[in-house]
Write an enzyme that holds these catalytic residues in place. Sequence first.
Site, short mmCIF file in Angstrom:
data_model
loop_
_atom_site.label_atom_id
_atom_site.label_comp_id
_atom_site.label_asym_id
_atom_site.label_seq_id
_atom_site.Cartn_x
_atom_site.Cartn_y
_atom_site.Cartn_z
N ASP A 110 -8.02 -5.51 0.17
CA ASP A 110 -8.29 -6.49 -0.77
C ASP A 110 -8.05 -7.76 -0.79
O ASP A 110 -8.54 -8.65 -1.61
CB ASP A 110 -7.94 -5.84 -2.14
CG ASP A 110 -8.57 -4.68 -2.61
OD1 ASP A 110 -9.84 -4.44 -2.17
OD2 ASP A 110 -7.90 -3.73 -3.14
N HIS A 118 0.99 -1.07 -0.04
CA HIS A 118 0.00 -0.29 0.01
C HIS A 118 0.81 1.07 -0.09
O HIS A 118 1.83 1.32 0.51
CB HIS A 118 -0.85 0.09 1.13
CG HIS A 118 -2.33 0.89 1.15
ND1 HIS A 118 -1.97 2.24 1.23
CD2 HIS A 118 -3.20 0.78 0.70
CE1 HIS A 118 -3.33 2.61 1.04
NE2 HIS A 118 -4.25 1.81 0.57
#
Length: 431
Positions: free
Chosen positions: A366, A308
């Site tokens: 996710d 991320h």
Amino acid sequence: MAETQRTARLEIDGKTLDLPIYSPTAGPDVIDIRNLYSEGNVFTYDPGFTSTAACDSSITFIDGARGELLHRGYPIDQLAEKSHYLEVCYLLLYGKLPNADQIEDFENRVTTHTMLHEQMVNFFRGFRRDAHPMAIMVGVVGAMSAFYHDSTDINDPWQREVASIRLIAKMPTIAAWAYKYSTGQPFVYPRNDLDYASNFLRMCFSVPTEDYQVNPILSRAMDRIFILHADHEQNASTSTVRLASSSGANPLACIAAGIACLWGPSHGGANQACLEMLEEIGEVDRIPAFITRAKDRNDPFRLMGFGHRVYKNLDPRAKVMKQSADEVLGLLGVEKNKKLQVAKELERIALEDDYFAEKKLFPNVDFYSGVILEAMGFNTSMFTPIFALSRTVGWISQWKEMIEDPAMKIGRPRQLYSGNTRRDYVDVEDR
Ligand code: CMC
């Protein structure tokens, strides 16, 4: 913006500039470079905006090093456990938790806007049957500006409010109809007696021959998925919505731009890509080969659902999502789900690997969401539309904040030009 006495001193070719430093309520200090060009005749260069704050916002805060996500100050794990999606929508939009009357009023307003203009049915029917539901969503949400003229004037606070409510209310209907259309089943109309998540599940799974009885545990899990995706400060799609809106474009068109951006596999499209990756890996003993590929600089393969831009620690949403995966798959009696087993083992192996540790790559939101959504009965192509419907409130809250900010300006980044300098046109016979 906080008043400041502190400055950062910058020296360029013997000229000294004192740039104000602001201390936010949380997060690193920010240097105000707005006068850099007018006073220093230079631009800053920051592709991907890795060090640039493009706005002043009080909606969401992320501490990437600690793995913390706060909405209006409230931690995401508390909201996921104690709140529900429409209450989180209220919090994001209006800045505070609602009292009992306020939430009842808000829920009524959302519920009475869930239907779509009947003519929009024709719009759905214009798409090819095999269209990706995200393609349909981009088109249909953009087309809303042609159906709801009375909520496109951004200078009218009442119209802004109506547009916000309409978008939150209609997005589940749009997403569910995009799904129904791609599966060849008739559209199911919303029902006002159901809560937000149950209504969405029913619109996706009910058929005329058999009504869909919503399992409260699944609707709670769906609601939690909505909460976990509701907002994430200045991510790519939110920044897209802000940039599109900064020109004064109407909110319905700008949200369509946000949906388009979200679709990419580096952003919202990662949930679909992650499940497809788990499917491709297939067996636990094939994991090491994929880990080797993910570490190979010459191979474009990446571990989807890992890494991320902001989190350099475990994404707090992934923690809740993992718990939810265990609950939902337990309820559905598929604890032995192959993909969940591969996901857990992949996470374990990656977290012990020096490559992922050094680069601070952890599972993100996710990583587990696809496993849950698939177990609920969704096709992989619906994962990103569900992200889009959940994120709509975040986009709208950020849009509303920007429009109401007196400092709002059209977004217009600069560039480091590396093309040809001026040259004269050459006639075709001389080239
Ligand atoms: N697998 C393998 N290596 C990775 C991964 C990954 N998933 N993510 C980053 N890296 C490596 C990358 O190769 C680079 O290595 P090097 O420094 O040797 O060149 C380094 O880590 C930094 O990567 P980056 O691409 O410069 O980092 P970024 O901040 O620009 O990208 C990201 C962040 C999310 C796009 C990236 O981590 C990624 O592509 N992850 C997979 C896609 C994904 O799961 N996206 C969903 C994000 S969360 C939901 C959302 O907000 O939309």
